[in-house]
Design a protein around this motif. Structure first.
Motif, PDB file in Angstrom:
ATOM      1  N   ALA A  42       0.846  -1.209   0.000  1.00  0.00           N
ATOM      2  CA  ALA A  42       0.000   0.000   0.000  1.00  0.00           C
ATOM      3  C   ALA A  42       0.877   1.252   0.000  1.00  0.00           C
ATOM      4  CB  ALA A  42      -0.925  -0.014   1.218  1.00  0.00           C
ATOM      5  N   LEU A  43       1.944   1.221   0.791  1.00  0.00           N
ATOM      6  CA  LEU A  43       2.867   2.360   0.840  1.00  0.00           C
ATOM      7  C   LEU A  43       3.502   2.614  -0.532  1.00  0.00           C
ATOM      8  CD1 LEU A  43       4.553   4.512   2.341  1.00  0.00           C
ATOM      9  CD2 LEU A  43       6.171   2.687   2.913  1.00  0.00           C
ATOM     10  N   MET A  44       3.931   1.548  -1.200  1.00  0.00           N
ATOM     11  CA  MET A  44       4.547   1.705  -2.524  1.00  0.00           C
ATOM     12  C   MET A  44       3.553   2.309  -3.515  1.00  0.00           C
ATOM     13  SD  MET A  44       7.045  -1.546  -3.174  1.00  0.00           S
ATOM     14  CE  MET A  44       5.967  -2.873  -2.692  1.00  0.00           C
ATOM     15  N   ASP A  45       2.323   1.843  -3.473  1.00  0.00           N
ATOM     16  CA  ASP A  45       1.322   2.399  -4.399  1.00  0.00           C
ATOM     17  C   ASP A  45       1.028   3.867  -4.088  1.00  0.00           C
ATOM     18  OD1 ASP A  45       0.856   0.602  -6.396  1.00  0.00           O
ATOM     19  OD2 ASP A  45      -0.891  -0.330  -5.451  1.00  0.00           O
ATOM     20  N   ALA A  46       1.084   4.240  -2.815  1.00  0.00           N
ATOM     21  CA  ALA A  46       0.879   5.649  -2.459  1.00  0.00           C
ATOM     22  C   ALA A  46       2.040   6.505  -2.974  1.00  0.00           C
ATOM     23  CB  ALA A  46       0.738   5.793  -0.943  1.00  0.00           C
ATOM     24  N   LEU A  47       3.263   5.993  -2.848  1.00  0.00           N
ATOM     25  CA  LEU A  47       4.441   6.722  -3.348  1.00  0.00           C
ATOM     26  C   LEU A  47       4.368   6.875  -4.865  1.00  0.00           C
ATOM     27  CD1 LEU A  47       7.127   4.861  -1.214  1.00  0.00           C
ATOM     28  CD2 LEU A  47       6.729   7.322  -1.115  1.00  0.00           C
ATOM     29  N   LEU A  48       4.051   5.778  -5.541  1.00  0.00           N
ATOM     30  CA  LEU A  48       3.956   5.817  -7.006  1.00  0.00           C
ATOM     31  C   LEU A  48       2.816   6.720  -7.446  1.00  0.00           C
ATOM     32  CD1 LEU A  48       4.581   2.028  -7.751  1.00  0.00           C
ATOM     33  CD2 LEU A  48       6.151   3.917  -8.260  1.00  0.00           C
ATOM     34  N   GLY A  49       1.726   6.676  -6.699  1.00  0.00           N
ATOM     35  CA  GLY A  49       0.586   7.522  -7.027  1.00  0.00           C
ATOM     36  C   GLY A  49       0.933   8.999  -6.902  1.00  0.00           C
ATOM     37  N   ALA A  50       1.616   9.346  -5.818  1.00  0.00           N
ATOM     38  CA  ALA A  50       1.970  10.754  -5.599  1.00  0.00           C
ATOM     39  C   ALA A  50       2.911  11.262  -6.693  1.00  0.00           C
ATOM     40  CB  ALA A  50       2.615  10.918  -4.223  1.00  0.00           C
ATOM     41  N   ALA A  51       3.778  10.394  -7.172  1.00  0.00           N
ATOM     42  CA  ALA A  51       4.754  10.799  -8.189  1.00  0.00           C
ATOM     43  C   ALA A  51       4.235  10.574  -9.609  1.00  0.00           C
ATOM     44  CB  ALA A  51       6.058  10.027  -7.984  1.00  0.00           C
ATOM     45  N   ALA A  52       3.001  10.096  -9.753  1.00  0.00           N
ATOM     46  CA  ALA A  52       2.409   9.767 -11.065  1.00  0.00           C
ATOM     47  C   ALA A  52       3.294   8.788 -11.828  1.00  0.00           C
ATOM     48  CB  ALA A  52       2.140  11.031 -11.884  1.00  0.00           C
ATOM     49  N   LEU A  53       3.699   7.726 -11.114  1.00  0.00           N
ATOM     50  CA  LEU A  53       4.574   6.711 -11.715  1.00  0.00           C
ATOM     51  C   LEU A  53       3.870   5.366 -11.871  1.00  0.00           C
ATOM     52  CD1 LEU A  53       7.969   7.526  -9.900  1.00  0.00           C
ATOM     53  CD2 LEU A  53       7.501   7.746 -12.346  1.00  0.00           C
ATOM     54  N   GLY A  54       2.530   5.363 -11.842  1.00  0.00           N
ATOM     55  CA  GLY A  54       1.812   4.106 -12.090  1.00  0.00           C
ATOM     56  C   GLY A  54       1.520   3.351 -10.815  1.00  0.00           C
ATOM     57  N   ASP A  55       1.724   2.020 -10.836  1.00  0.00           N
ATOM     58  CA  ASP A  55       1.411   1.204  -9.662  1.00  0.00           C
ATOM     59  C   ASP A  55       2.326  -0.018  -9.618  1.00  0.00           C
ATOM     60  OD1 ASP A  55       0.018  -1.224 -10.924  1.00  0.00           O
ATOM     61  OD2 ASP A  55      -1.148   0.440 -11.750  1.00  0.00           O
ATOM     62  N   ILE A  56       2.332  -0.698  -8.471  1.00  0.00           N
ATOM     63  CA  ILE A  56       3.271  -1.818  -8.300  1.00  0.00           C
ATOM     64  C   ILE A  56       2.911  -3.012  -9.177  1.00  0.00           C
ATOM     65  CG2 ILE A  56       4.187  -1.223  -6.037  1.00  0.00           C
ATOM     66  CD1 ILE A  56       2.255  -3.262  -4.800  1.00  0.00           C
ATOM     67  N   GLY A  57       1.645  -3.143  -9.545  1.00  0.00           N
ATOM     68  CA  GLY A  57       1.255  -4.238 -10.437  1.00  0.00           C
ATOM     69  C   GLY A  57       1.950  -4.120 -11.791  1.00  0.00           C
ATOM     70  N   LYS A  58       2.115  -2.895 -12.258  1.00  0.00           N
ATOM     71  CA  LYS A  58       2.811  -2.658 -13.536  1.00  0.00           C
ATOM     72  C   LYS A  58       4.321  -2.790 -13.369  1.00  0.00           C
ATOM     73  CE  LYS A  58      -0.302   0.656 -15.713  1.00  0.00           C
ATOM     74  NZ  LYS A  58      -0.651   1.770 -14.829  1.00  0.00           N
ATOM     75  N   LEU A  59       4.805  -2.259 -12.245  1.00  0.00           N
ATOM     76  CA  LEU A  59       6.257  -2.231 -12.017  1.00  0.00           C
ATOM     77  C   LEU A  59       6.803  -3.629 -11.694  1.00  0.00           C
ATOM     78  CD1 LEU A  59       8.094   0.227 -12.077  1.00  0.00           C
ATOM     79  CD2 LEU A  59       7.839   0.418  -9.599  1.00  0.00           C
ATOM     80  N   PHE A  60       6.047  -4.384 -10.891  1.00  0.00           N
ATOM     81  CA  PHE A  60       6.488  -5.712 -10.458  1.00  0.00           C
ATOM     82  C   PHE A  60       5.392  -6.737 -10.737  1.00  0.00           C
ATOM     83  CE2 PHE A  60       8.062  -2.575  -7.212  1.00  0.00           C
ATOM     84  CZ  PHE A  60       9.381  -2.507  -7.659  1.00  0.00           C
ATOM     85  N   PRO A  61       5.190  -7.142 -11.984  1.00  0.00           N
ATOM     86  CA  PRO A  61       4.102  -8.077 -12.291  1.00  0.00           C
ATOM     87  C   PRO A  61       4.308  -9.434 -11.598  1.00  0.00           C
ATOM     88  CG  PRO A  61       5.449  -7.609 -14.245  1.00  0.00           C
ATOM     89  CD  PRO A  61       5.927  -6.707 -13.170  1.00  0.00           C
ATOM     90  N   ASP A  62       3.205 -10.043 -11.156  1.00  0.00           N
ATOM     91  CA  ASP A  62       3.335 -11.298 -10.402  1.00  0.00           C
ATOM     92  C   ASP A  62       3.620 -12.499 -11.315  1.00  0.00           C
ATOM     93  OD1 ASP A  62       0.887 -11.774 -11.516  1.00  0.00           O
ATOM     94  OD2 ASP A  62      -0.232 -11.697  -9.615  1.00  0.00           O
TER      95      ASP A  62
END
Ligand code: MG
Length: 163
Positions: free
Chosen positions: A43-63
């Protein structure tokens, strides 16, 4: 300043370690997922990415990526923080709420703050972690653990904006 929000849920299952905000918590179940399934750090990573308009962890680190199978989420956080800092932002503050019916988490929240602050290059006073139950009323919080995060980022070198 930029604000971001993140939310994540993982299911509690037997036979997995329970890791939240990078801190391992003694419990007879842990969270199921591709990585260590640390829902609070996610959740923290998604908040950081959201604030910086860098997408989301699902895109950055696909499962589907074998390289991140079983990885500790603090390693993923380090990558997210590098990207956010690379874009010229520093943490203003972060506030995380972990929603779990069990186990009791209050005695671990200080260790969680210290752990996250170190990975965020931030003073511990800029990071807050709190835990709540849903009084037994939540389907998610009885079968798993959820986490919300909000983050404020500050530009380290504010640009002069044209009028
Ligand atoms: Mg997740």
């Amino acid at each position: 300043m930029r604000i971001g929000h993140g939310y994540d849920v993982h299911r509690l299952v037997p036979g997995r370690p329970l890791v939240l905000c990078g801190v391992e918590i003694p419990y007879d179940k842990g969270l199921e997922g591709h990585s260590d399934a640390d829902a609070a750090t996610h959740a923290l990573m998604d908040a950081l990415l959201g604030a910086a308009a860098l997408g989301d962890i699902g895109k950055l680190f696909p499962d589907t990526d074998e390289r991140t199978l079983g990885i500790g989420s603090l390693k993923l956080l380090d990558e997210v923080v590098a990207r956010v800092r690379g874009k010229g932002y520093a943490l203003g503050n972060a506030d995380i709420t972990v929603v779990a019916q069990a186990p009791k988490l209050s005695k671990y929240t200080e260790a969680m703050r210290r752990t996250l602050a170190a990975h965020l290059f931030a003073d511990v006073g800029r990071v807050n972690v709190k835990a709540t139950t849903e009084e037994g009323l939540g389907q998610v919080s009885t079968q798993g653990i959820a986490a919300h995060a909000v983050v404020l980022l500050e530009e380290t070198h504010p640009r002069v904006r044209a009028l």
